[in-house]
Write a protein that holds these residues in place. Structure first.
Motif, PDB file in Angstrom:
ATOM      1  N   ARG A   4    -136.840 -17.724  71.981  1.00 40.42           N
ATOM      2  CA  ARG A   4    -137.382 -18.998  72.445  1.00 40.42           C
ATOM      3  C   ARG A   4    -136.664 -20.172  71.783  1.00 40.42           C
ATOM      4  NH1 ARG A   4    -142.031 -18.584  70.440  1.00 40.42           N
ATOM      5  NH2 ARG A   4    -142.893 -17.326  72.129  1.00 40.42           N
ATOM      6  N   ARG A   5    -136.410 -20.056  70.481  1.00 37.76           N
ATOM      7  CA  ARG A   5    -135.761 -21.152  69.744  1.00 37.76           C
ATOM      8  C   ARG A   5    -134.360 -21.423  70.272  1.00 37.76           C
ATOM      9  NH1 ARG A   5    -133.085 -21.045  64.612  1.00 37.76           N
ATOM     10  NH2 ARG A   5    -133.701 -18.876  64.383  1.00 37.76           N
ATOM     11  N   TYR A   6    -133.593 -20.360  70.515  1.00 38.59           N
ATOM     12  CA  TYR A   6    -132.212 -20.573  70.972  1.00 38.59           C
ATOM     13  C   TYR A   6    -132.162 -21.019  72.431  1.00 38.59           C
ATOM     14  CZ  TYR A   6    -129.829 -19.257  66.726  1.00 38.59           C
ATOM     15  OH  TYR A   6    -129.343 -19.268  65.441  1.00 38.59           O
ATOM     16  N   ILE A   8    -126.540 -16.329  74.487  1.00 39.45           N
ATOM     17  CA  ILE A   8    -127.823 -15.750  74.887  1.00 39.45           C
ATOM     18  C   ILE A   8    -127.553 -14.841  76.084  1.00 39.45           C
ATOM     19  CG2 ILE A   8    -130.172 -16.183  75.674  1.00 39.45           C
ATOM     20  CD1 ILE A   8    -129.890 -19.029  74.502  1.00 39.45           C
ATOM     21  N   LEU A   9    -127.855 -13.565  75.939  1.00 41.02           N
ATOM     22  CA  LEU A   9    -127.651 -12.586  76.999  1.00 41.02           C
ATOM     23  C   LEU A   9    -128.986 -12.342  77.693  1.00 41.02           C
ATOM     24  CD1 LEU A   9    -125.464 -10.178  74.866  1.00 41.02           C
ATOM     25  CD2 LEU A   9    -124.647 -11.696  76.663  1.00 41.02           C
ATOM     26  N   GLN A  10    -129.011 -12.543  78.993  1.00 35.98           N
ATOM     27  CA  GLN A  10    -130.239 -12.411  79.771  1.00 35.98           C
ATOM     28  C   GLN A  10    -130.160 -11.167  80.651  1.00 35.98           C
ATOM     29  OE1 GLN A  10    -129.737 -16.318  81.593  1.00 35.98           O
ATOM     30  NE2 GLN A  10    -131.435 -17.106  80.393  1.00 35.98           N
ATOM     31  N   PHE A  11    -131.271 -10.418  80.706  1.00 34.15           N
ATOM     32  CA  PHE A  11    -131.297  -9.150  81.426  1.00 34.15           C
ATOM     33  C   PHE A  11    -132.374  -9.159  82.500  1.00 34.15           C
ATOM     34  CE2 PHE A  11    -129.775  -8.535  77.130  1.00 34.15           C
ATOM     35  CZ  PHE A  11    -128.593  -7.853  77.331  1.00 34.15           C
ATOM     36  N   ALA A  12    -132.266  -8.215  83.416  1.00 32.81           N
ATOM     37  CA  ALA A  12    -133.250  -8.102  84.484  1.00 32.81           C
ATOM     38  C   ALA A  12    -134.405  -7.213  84.053  1.00 32.81           C
ATOM     39  CB  ALA A  12    -132.577  -7.521  85.732  1.00 32.81           C
ATOM     40  N   VAL A  38    -131.272 -11.317  74.392  1.00 33.83           N
ATOM     41  CA  VAL A  38    -130.674 -11.071  73.078  1.00 33.83           C
ATOM     42  C   VAL A  38    -129.797 -12.259  72.724  1.00 33.83           C
ATOM     43  CG1 VAL A  38    -129.024  -9.658  71.783  1.00 33.83           C
ATOM     44  CG2 VAL A  38    -130.713  -8.557  73.251  1.00 33.83           C
ATOM     45  N   VAL A  39    -129.945 -12.750  71.502  1.00 31.40           N
ATOM     46  CA  VAL A  39    -129.093 -13.826  70.993  1.00 31.40           C
ATOM     47  C   VAL A  39    -128.026 -13.204  70.102  1.00 31.40           C
ATOM     48  CG1 VAL A  39    -128.995 -15.957  69.636  1.00 31.40           C
ATOM     49  CG2 VAL A  39    -131.011 -15.463  71.052  1.00 31.40           C
ATOM     50  N   GLU A  45    -131.179 -25.650  76.036  1.00 31.32           N
ATOM     51  CA  GLU A  45    -131.656 -26.684  76.949  1.00 31.32           C
ATOM     52  C   GLU A  45    -131.375 -28.072  76.381  1.00 31.32           C
ATOM     53  OE1 GLU A  45    -132.658 -26.406  79.928  1.00 31.32           O
ATOM     54  OE2 GLU A  45    -132.788 -24.222  80.020  1.00 31.32           O
ATOM     55  N   HIS A  46    -131.555 -28.245  75.083  1.00 33.48           N
ATOM     56  CA  HIS A  46    -131.269 -29.543  74.461  1.00 33.48           C
ATOM     57  C   HIS A  46    -129.781 -29.862  74.566  1.00 33.48           C
ATOM     58  CE1 HIS A  46    -131.739 -32.956  71.747  1.00 33.48           C
ATOM     59  NE2 HIS A  46    -130.617 -32.558  71.181  1.00 33.48           N
ATOM     60  N   LEU A  47    -128.930 -28.874  74.297  1.00 27.77           N
ATOM     61  CA  LEU A  47    -127.491 -29.094  74.401  1.00 27.77           C
ATOM     62  C   LEU A  47    -127.096 -29.443  75.829  1.00 27.77           C
ATOM     63  CD1 LEU A  47    -126.192 -26.164  72.156  1.00 27.77           C
ATOM     64  CD2 LEU A  47    -126.300 -28.589  71.568  1.00 27.77           C
TER      65      LEU A  47
END
Length: 275
Positions: free
Chosen positions: A236-238, A207-211, A217-218, A243-245
């Motif tokens: 949201r799903r990934y 999961i790539l998170q941007f500002a 993007v997954v 978080e579960h992992l």
């Protein structure tokens, strides 16, 4: 990604944009999925259609112009598939990286020797030139950035215990993981075998998170094609899966203890002369 989100906010479909701008729908799809760069006149037409304010238009045009400049990625990735090169481009812009790996050590945490053994091991059909290009790019990806992106890595215990290359390579790789786990921008956790079945058993993902409110993007790497997922539901799903992992994984402190234990086993198996 920004162009896709601007189109969605304007309430226009790709078909409607194509009719309004006379830009081919396939071309628009390739632009939005980072498979092609638009020409400046094309970008201007899209931004006008979406009603983008002038300052934001100028910012996006500046991004396009800078993207046309040659970089280490363009030079080093001549032998790489387009989708992999696209992923690396996204990664370079990410402010946060959440990576789950079921079988391999995450690429950003690999030693060069491990990468050189893992890449052809996982894809034996790759020509030697592409293997070398991937190793070169993987090492370049690890170059320090200021500020460094926040890396959250979760690894299945199998990735620690599977011998990729020689025992010497694994010893160096495990020590590298211990060293990286002490870095302020790296959070490393391992899911132990005792955790039993978990959602990550279906495969690895990033999961790539941007500002600046740009949607995550997954990225999912597969044997035949790579997937880039950007819809709100997929993201949201990934993130929920990650978080579960994280909840079933060992804490960072206990993770270091496990890695250190596996490292001792590798040293013992290597013998006193290899310790």
């Amino acid at each position: 990604m920004e162009l896709q989100q601007l189109r969605e906010r304007s309430g226009l479909s790709r078909e409607q944009v194509a009719d309004a701008t006379e830009i081919n729908r396939a071309t628009l799809y390739r632009i939005e999925t980072a498979q092609a760069k638009p020409q400046i006149r094309t970008l201007r037409a899209l931004l006008e259609t979406y009603g983008v304010p002038e300052k934001h238009r100028n910012d996006l045009i500046a991004i396009l112009r800078s993207a046309q400049e040659e970089s280490w990625l363009q030079v080093a990735s001549e032998d790489l598939p387009d989708q992999y090169a696209t992923y690396i481009g996204f990664e370079q812009e990410a402010k946060g990286i959440r990576n789950y790996e079921s079988s391999f050590v995450p690429g950003l945490l690999q030693t060069e020797a491990y990468a050189r053994a893992a890449i052809p091991g996982g894809a034996p059909e790759l020509p030697a030139t592409e293997v070398e290009s991937r190793v070169t790019v993987r090492m370049a990806r690890q170059a320090k950035r200021d500020p460094s992106p926040a890396i959250e890595a979760i690894i299945d215990e199998a990735a620690l215990r599977r011998h990729v290359g020689s025992l010497v390579i694994m010893r160096e790789q495990l020590q590298r993981l211990l060293d990286e786990s002490e870095q302020a921008h790296v959070t490393l956790q391992v899911i132990p075998f005792e955790a039993g079945a978990h959602p990550g058993m279906h495969g690895s993902f990033v999961i790539l998170q941007f500002a600046d409110d740009v949607r995550d993007v997954v990225y999912i790497e597969a044997s035949t094609t790579d997937l880039f997922l950007n819809s709100e539901n997929d993201v949201r799903r990934y993130n929920l899966m990650f978080e579960h992992l994280r909840s079933v994984a060992l804490s960072p402190e206990k993770t270091r203890d496990l890695i250190a234990s596996v490292l001792v086993d590798v040293r013992v198996r290597g013998g006193a002369g290899d310790a």
